[in-house]
Scaffold this motif. Structure first.
Motif, PDB file in Angstrom:
ATOM      1  N   GLU A 143     -12.711   5.780 -14.821  1.00 22.56           N
ATOM      2  CA  GLU A 143     -12.899   7.208 -14.538  1.00 22.56           C
ATOM      3  C   GLU A 143     -12.020   7.651 -13.377  1.00 22.56           C
ATOM      4  O   GLU A 143     -11.355   8.690 -13.437  1.00 22.56           O
ATOM      5  N   ASN A 200       2.146   6.774 -15.956  1.00 23.20           N
ATOM      6  CA  ASN A 200       1.267   6.530 -17.094  1.00 23.20           C
ATOM      7  C   ASN A 200       1.345   5.078 -17.553  1.00 23.20           C
ATOM      8  O   ASN A 200       0.335   4.483 -17.941  1.00 23.20           O
ATOM      9  N   SER A 256      -8.438   7.848 -14.395  1.00 23.24           N
ATOM     10  CA  SER A 256      -8.181   9.064 -15.174  1.00 23.24           C
ATOM     11  C   SER A 256      -8.033  10.275 -14.258  1.00 23.24           C
ATOM     12  O   SER A 256      -7.180  11.138 -14.476  1.00 23.24           O
ATOM     13  N   ASN A 298      -4.909  12.931 -13.647  1.00 18.38           N
ATOM     14  CA  ASN A 298      -5.039  14.388 -13.619  1.00 18.38           C
ATOM     15  C   ASN A 298      -4.424  14.974 -12.348  1.00 18.38           C
ATOM     16  O   ASN A 298      -3.783  16.029 -12.375  1.00 18.38           O
ATOM     17  N   GLN A 332      -5.415  -0.163 -16.607  1.00 21.31           N
ATOM     18  CA  GLN A 332      -6.577   0.032 -17.476  1.00 21.31           C
ATOM     19  C   GLN A 332      -6.785  -1.182 -18.382  1.00 21.31           C
ATOM     20  O   GLN A 332      -7.917  -1.638 -18.592  1.00 21.31           O
ATOM     21  N   ARG A 386     -14.951   9.134 -19.561  1.00 21.26           N
ATOM     22  CA  ARG A 386     -14.034   8.454 -18.650  1.00 21.26           C
ATOM     23  C   ARG A 386     -14.389   6.982 -18.490  1.00 21.26           C
ATOM     24  O   ARG A 386     -13.545   6.177 -18.127  1.00 21.26           O
TER      25      ARG A 386
END
Length: 778
Positions: free
Chosen positions: A396, A471, A399, A403, A478, A149
């Motif tokens: 991390e 996303n 991510s 999830n 990111q 991650r």
């Protein structure tokens, strides 16, 4: 003739089909990724109330899943990893059962089993192909994997590139790739167990089923390595424990099983960590140990939760520390077995204290003891985690946010967003602002409302946006994080440090200097004396001095401002700016009144002849002591603690002498600006001077209002609605407080209207018989 044409064409089509089939078999990762995404969509269907159209859509999605598995992927798995292929078949059957019974918990479990089976088979196939020297095929299988991650470009990726280029042998490449992948899966297994405990405590049965299934699937993937590292007997005991995990079990029994499993895995590490990875994990572990009591003390008071988010973070940081201890366990067991056992006990007691909302001093004492143990084993210097840890953790957490969205847990997703923002501000933002202010502003907005074209995470989560939009927003953030890491990892040159230091003081200090200079010039021009109890000098000096002292006191009192929660800091900045704007509005009205109404000659003569009476009168003809003091204090205080914070961040990795030179240069330029403003009072006619300073202070009042409302928005107290029609320009935001957000622009528009109305009323009430200018000319 027709046959002569058709036969080569048929042969060519057959050849292309064969090549396509071969490519699909040798490069199966697009099908695997499609399985992962489609199963996530299918799981989200089951969170909604069933209806005939929805059931039909779910059936179509399930059929598409089977096609993705059967077209190229199933054959590739069944050829070398038959047991994993059977596991995937079983997971698809359970997913079909979940759709038939509309059971989201079973769907979450089946989806986790499906992906773990794909990972298991891909790992075994990639290692087998690597051993055979088939590097291209191994590289294709390596696409089906979990990435660390916190990684951007992993050692495994670099190793396979070097092998393809002929610079690494198969054995050398495997020595790099396999430990990294096993380390990632061991970390993910621990994370799944920690998440299972969290979901169990929160009563999230669907998410609990998915986390348990993921942990079990990863344990099967790691079974051979567990046996080699821990011994076959202990590995078998752990495997048995995993098979006994069921979401339907009583909560107390399941919590006990999870705790036992985490204890048995405390000393497990798939491979010895490299020196750099060991150092990074030690720094992160020490960071989490420090954060646990810090967040807990904010979130709990007298056994009651006062700030739920801070309480949640304390537990989350404890869980992260436990996961990292698993990575460090093997090394600690070799160096100091007693320290490993005690550290395990400390984390266990911290978990109990947090769950039972125990005493803050006890949590602090446990954290201090853990840090002392780490320092004893690894040395104090290694524990000094720098701000780069926040950049390591941010990907991390983002991510994990993805999830949470995939599982339909929007509340958890928003908590993850706030956690990510708490890493960004102050750890990243304060260091980034002096170097790349435009990027810092862009990233801050991305955590909240974003802009009209690219909505931010806060806005997307609030309206539960489609996965594609989320996303895309996460990908942008990111990418910005990667750019920020690149900027912050580069060492500042002496010239760069000087320029950035100069820019900080000019940006933060010039505003305060201009306000104070305008105010001093205005009271001097109005004939108010400098000295004496009724003079302007003492309130302005007292307000400025108190603000400077207050900035440093706050800096020290709250642990150099970094100990404040992100939302508390934003609230403080916003309220200070708005209060300063309110006082400045009154001052601006006073200056407009002097500029457009007062007959200056008569006013000054009256003050000269009635000086004694005016000092005792109840209605002062000039600004009072309290107004002068409060405005000086608020303006300087608002800029003061931000300036201290920016300089502290800059000095982390910048040479001190150029920073000091930039500070002195900025102070001198600010003094020149003050001198120019004060000089206007002597050069310009009094009325014109008041009009110039009135307009200038009105602009600063609008800027403070924009910054203040923006602070309340980032403190989550005021909504934020991006607009298309206003430019999204960082320079407008930095220097004028103009944001492309409806609420800030509305507040500034109302204030501008109020200022215009105030001026119009003053002009309407202007005495008949001439203007101040005429009186002066006479």
């Amino acid at each position: 003739m027709t046959a002569l044409v058709l036969r080569p064409l048929v042969f060519l089509i057959s050849l292309l089909c064969a090549l396509a089939s071969t490519a699909s078999t040798s490069v199966p990762w697009p099908n695997a990724e499609a399985l992962r995404n489609d199963s996530a969509y299918l799981q989200r269907y089951l969170f909604r109330q069933p209806s005939t159209p929805l059931r039909e859509d779910a059936g179509k999605r399930l059929e598409h899943l089977r096609q993705q598995w059967q077209q190229g992927l199933q054959a590739a798995y069944a050829h070398d990893t038959a047991s994993q292929a059977a596991q995937i078949d079983n997971a698809l059957a359970r997913l079909e059962q979940a759709v038939q019974t509309w059971d989201p918990g079973l769907a979450a479990q089946a989806r986790a089993e499906l992906w773990c089976g794909l990972l298991d088979g891909a790992l075994r196939n990639s290692m087998r192909q690597l051993d055979q020297g088939a590097f291209e095929s191994a590289a294709a299988w390596l696409h089906i994997r979990e990435y660390a991650r916190t990684s951007r470009d992993t050692a495994a990726s670099l190793a396979i590139r070097e092998a393809l280029a002929g610079r690494l042998s198969a054995a050398q490449a495997r020595q790099i790739i396999e430990p990294e992948l096993l380390g990632i899966y061991a970390s993910e297994m621990r994370m799944a167990l920690a998440q299972a405990r969290s979901h169990l405590a929160a009563g999230h049965r669907v998410q609990l089923a998915g986390s348990l299934a993921r942990a079990q699937g990863l344990q099967r993937l790691l079974s051979d390595n567990l046996s080699s590292r821990l011994g076959s007997e202990k590995a078998q005991l752990i495997a048995t424990r995993f098979t006994q995990l069921h979401a339907e079990r009583p909560a107390d029994a399941l919590a006990k099983q999870l705790a036992e499993l985490e204890g048995q895995l405390s000393s497990y590490a798939p491979a010895q960590l490299a020196a750099a990875e060991l150092e990074r994990r030690i720094q992160l572990f020490s960071r989490f140990l420090r954060l646990i009591p810090l967040e807990y003390s904010k979130g709990v008071r007298d056994g009651e939760v006062t700030i739920p988010f801070e309480y949640f973070e304390a537990g989350l940081f404890r869980d992260r520390a436990e996961m990292l201890l698993g990575d460090l366990g093997y090394n600690l067991a070799e160096r100091a077995p007693a320290a490993l056992q005690r550290m395990t006990d400390i984390l266990s007691e911290l978990q109990h204290q947090i769950a039972s909302k125990g005493a803050v001093p006890r949590v602090q004492a446990l954290s201090d003891e853990g840090l002392a143990l780490l320092a004893q084993v690894y040395g104090q210097e290694l524990l000094q985690s720098d701000h780069g840890a926040a950049l390591t953790l941010l990907p991390e957490v983002l991510s994990e946010l993805a999830n949470a969205v995939n599982s339909g847990d929007w509340a958890a997703a928003d908590l993850k967003r706030l956690e990510a923002y708490a890493l960004f501000d102050p750890d990243i933002e304060q260091r980034l602002m002096p170097r790349a202010p435009a990027l810092a502003l862009k990233m801050e907005a991305a955590f909240w409302e974003g802009n009209a074209n690219d909505p931010g995470l806060g806005a997307l989560i609030a309206r539960q946006a489609p996965e594609e939009e989320l996303n895309a927003a996460l990908a942008r953030l990111q990418a910005d994080s990667k750019q920020a890491a690149s900027i912050l990892s580069s060492q500042l040159s002496a010239m760069g440090a000087f320029v950035q230091s100069l820019a900080i003081l000019l940006r933060e200090g010039l505003e305060a200097v201009i306000v104070l200079a305008c105010m001093i010039g205005a009271v001097k021009a109005s004939g108010i004396p400098a000295a004496g109890l009724r003079g302007w000098r003492w309130p302005i000096l007292a307000g400025t001095g108190s603000a400077v002292a207050g900035s440093f006191a706050l800096w020290l009192a709250v642990g150099q401002l970094f100990a404040m929660t992100t939302l508390q800091r934003e609230l403080l900045e916003g309220l200070t700016a708005l209060t300063a704007a309110a006082v400045l509005l009154y001052v601006t009205h006073w200056i407009f009144r002097k500029a457009y109404v007062t007959d200056w000659v008569a006013e000054i003569r009256r003050k000269a002849s009635h000086a004694g009476q005016s000092q005792q009168g109840s209605r002062s003809p000039y600004l009072g002591w309290t107004t002068l003091f409060s405005l000086a204090f608020l303006v300087v205080f608002r800029e003061g603690f931000e300036t201290v914070l920016f300089y502290q961040a800059l000095l982390i990795d910048a040479p001190s002498l150029p920073v000091l030179a930039g500070l002195i240069g900025g102070a001198l330029l600010s003094a020149v600006a003050a001198y120019v403003v004060l000089g206007l009072e002597a050069k310009l006619p009094v009325t014109l001077f008041f009009r110039v300073t009135g307009v200038l202070l009105a602009m600063l009042c609008l800027m403070m209002t924009g910054s203040g409302v923006r602070g309340l928005q980032t403190a989550a107290l005021v909504p934020a609605t991006p607009v298309h029609w206003f430019p999204d320009a960082p320079w407008l935001q930095l220097y004028f407080g103009l944001y492309p957000v409806a609420e800030t622009l509305l507040a500034q528009g109302l204030l501008a209207a109020l200022l215009v109305l105030s001026l119009a009323l003053l002009l309407y009430r202007q005495p008949a018989g001439g203007t101040p200018g005429q009186s002066q000319a006479a």
